[in-house]
Design an enzyme around this catalytic site. Structure first.
Site, mmCIF file in Angstrom:
data_model
loop_
_atom_site.group_PDB
_atom_site.id
_atom_site.type_symbol
_atom_site.label_atom_id
_atom_site.label_comp_id
_atom_site.label_asym_id
_atom_site.label_seq_id
_atom_site.Cartn_x
_atom_site.Cartn_y
_atom_site.Cartn_z
ATOM 1 N N GLU A 26 -5.357 -3.767 8.659
ATOM 2 C CA GLU A 26 -4.551 -2.662 8.153
ATOM 3 C C GLU A 26 -4.182 -2.864 6.673
ATOM 4 O O GLU A 26 -4.169 -1.920 5.907
ATOM 5 C CB GLU A 26 -3.269 -2.546 9.003
ATOM 6 C CG GLU A 26 -2.350 -1.399 8.635
ATOM 7 C CD GLU A 26 -2.846 -0.046 9.153
ATOM 8 O OE1 GLU A 26 -3.785 -0.030 9.957
ATOM 9 O OE2 GLU A 26 -2.279 0.979 8.719
ATOM 10 N N ASP A 27 -3.902 -4.083 6.293
ATOM 11 C CA ASP A 27 -3.293 -4.317 4.977
ATOM 12 C C ASP A 27 -4.217 -4.893 3.925
ATOM 13 O O ASP A 27 -3.839 -4.976 2.755
ATOM 14 C CB ASP A 27 -2.087 -5.266 5.120
ATOM 15 C CG ASP A 27 -0.963 -4.636 5.915
ATOM 16 O OD1 ASP A 27 -0.969 -3.405 6.072
ATOM 17 O OD2 ASP A 27 -0.086 -5.382 6.394
#
Ligand code: MN
Length: 479
Positions: free
Chosen positions: A77-78
């Site tokens: 996600e990051d």
């Protein structure tokens, strides 16, 4: 609290699974590099978060893949790292776990848009595929709740509410009581700060006040067990703050809460549990209707113990919880305890067995099969799983757990399809009631079957659970 280092993590992993140490260290280095330069709202380097999540998982003695996924759970996600990258660097299981957790993170349980519903369904069904996704998510949520003070007040309340509505029930379904009670207390602290502080103080006073009584009982029981060469461990516990809050908001006074103070007595086997029960009842006068045998009748989340409430020293009401060491692991860590107990089983086989053992997973699977529409699916999940429960007795004394709102029809179909199909009436606590009667806690149910004609026309609307409704439809279509 955030002083945990990679050395601490590796040490605990080494203590129960030395072969995993190298992979865990590799996953740590990988995550650290990927999150490099990013800070949490607390000002600490980001890696502190996955490190703590993984530490919680290691405390639960999770397997190597779960630990690696715990360290890597935010990278897809990051950072630029993809699911495929994770698979190449580790293996398919780790990448699937990270992917499952990533999807879970993208969804917001509190909004009701259609797209969100579809998402929600995907996630809920992915949980059925691999139980470990929930466990990582719970560890993630636990660490986020422990460090919630760095978020703005609005976010704090939102997260606390979501925790209470979604993650506390999840922790309960898998029987992870330690995580459940910590999540509950942290949520309450942000949602009802004044009440929280007040109860916290009351609780402290009670603990100091009853310390001597509990110590006396501790030594007295320990002495009895030791003199009979029964290997044992005993610990003292008071109810968590949120538990007290809930009991008080049901109108109970602090000292009427019968499990406010408890002694947890652990022994080696089941026979000894009953033996200890006898010894305790012999020494301390039991309160008659406060005895529960969850060894013969485990809770649907596999919790097992004997509970009895007695008049302790100083006329104080004390609950004794008697169980084996294995039962205690299951009670503290829930489903994850089986990772230790079933160590040598193939993982898929083990998960399949666990899915059967825990009612939560079979209910999820069944609801997934029944409902095509996403809204219906999510609504039914909320109605049946994330709602209040009632517990009723069969004539043989078995306990059945149902959602609040369930009727005798639901009981009949829960016990057996044929019983539902041949049901003509019902006795509740020895009295005839309509089949649409809404069940209350501790009702004793006897389903009556006979040859007489019964009008089943509206039964599917009288039944509450999707399971019963489906069986009724199947029956009607055959007639
Ligand atoms: Mn996270």
């Amino acid at each position: 609290m955030n002083d945990i280092t990679i050395e601490d993590l590796l040490e605990i992993v080494r203590s129960y699974n030395p072969e995993a140490v190298d992979d865990v260290f590799r996953a740590y280095c990988c995550a650290e590099k990927l999150h490099q330069g990013v800070k949490r709202q607390s000002g600490e380097p980001y890696i502190i978060h996955p490190l703590n999540v993984c530490f919680i998982l290691a405390e639960l003695h999770m397997d190597s893949d779960t630990l690696c996924a715990g360290l890597l759970h935010d990278v897809v996600e990051d950072t630029f790292f993809t699911k495929e990258d994770v698979e190449r660097a580790f293996n398919k299981d780790v990448s699937e776990l990270v992917d499952g957790v990533t999807k879970l993170r993208r969804m917001n349980f509190s909004t009701k848009q259609e797209q969100n519903l579809a998402n929600m369904r995907k996630i809920i069904t992915s949980i059925i595929k691999d139980i470990r996704i929930i466990i990582i998510k719970l560890a993630d949520r636990l660490h986020n709740m422990r460090t919630l003070q760095f978020k703005i007040p609005e976010k704090q309340r939102e997260n606390a509410l979501e925790t209470l509505e979604v993650f506390v029930p999840l922790a309960y379904f898998i029987g992870a009581y330690r995580i459940k009670s910590e999540l509950e207390d942290l949520s309450l602290m942000y949602l009802k700060p004044e009440e929280y502080q007040e109860i916290k103080m009351e609780k402290q006073i009670v603990e100091e006040d009853s310390h001597k009584c509990l110590q006396d009982m501790y030594y007295s029981i320990k002495g009895m067990l030791n003199s009979q060469n029964i290997y044992n461990e005993i610990s003292i516990r008071t109810k968590n703050i949120c538990g007290i809050y809930k009991a008080e908001s049901r109108g109970k006074k602090l000292f009427d809460i019968n499990d406010l103070l408890a002694l947890k007595i652990m022994v080696s086997n089941e026979v000894q549990c009953y033996h200890v029960l006898g010894m305790i009842h012999h020494k301390y006068h039991p309160i008659n209707d406060r005895f529960k045998d969850y060894i013969c009748n485990p809770k649907t989340n596999m919790y097992q113990a004997l509970h009895t409430t007695v008049f302790g020293e100083d006329e104080r009401i004390v609950q004794a919880q008697i169980r084996t060491f294995d039962m205690d692991r299951v009670a503290s860590f829930g489903i994850t305890a089986y990772w230790d107990i079933y160590k040598d089983k193939a993982r898929d086989k083990m998960q399949e067995e666990l899915r059967k053992k825990y009612q939560f997973f079979s209910s999820l699977k069944e609801l997934d099969d029944i409902f095509e529409d996403n809204l219906d699916f999510v609504t039914q999940i909320k109605m049946e799983l994330f709602s209040d429960r009632v517990y009723i007795y069969t004539p043989k004394g078995d306990i059945i757990e149902l959602p609040k709102g369930a009727t005798p029809i639901d009981v009949a179909y829960r016990i057996h399809t044929e019983l539902g199909n041949s049901m003509t009436g019902v006795l509740v606590n020895n009295e005839v009631v309509p089949v649409g009667y809404v069940l209350k806690n501790k009702d004793r149910i006897k389903i009556i079957c006979g040859d007489g004609y019964v009008d089943r026309k509206n039964w599917d609307s009288v039944a509450y659970t999707a399971h019963a409704k489906r069986k009724i439809k199947e029956y009607k279509s055959r007639c």
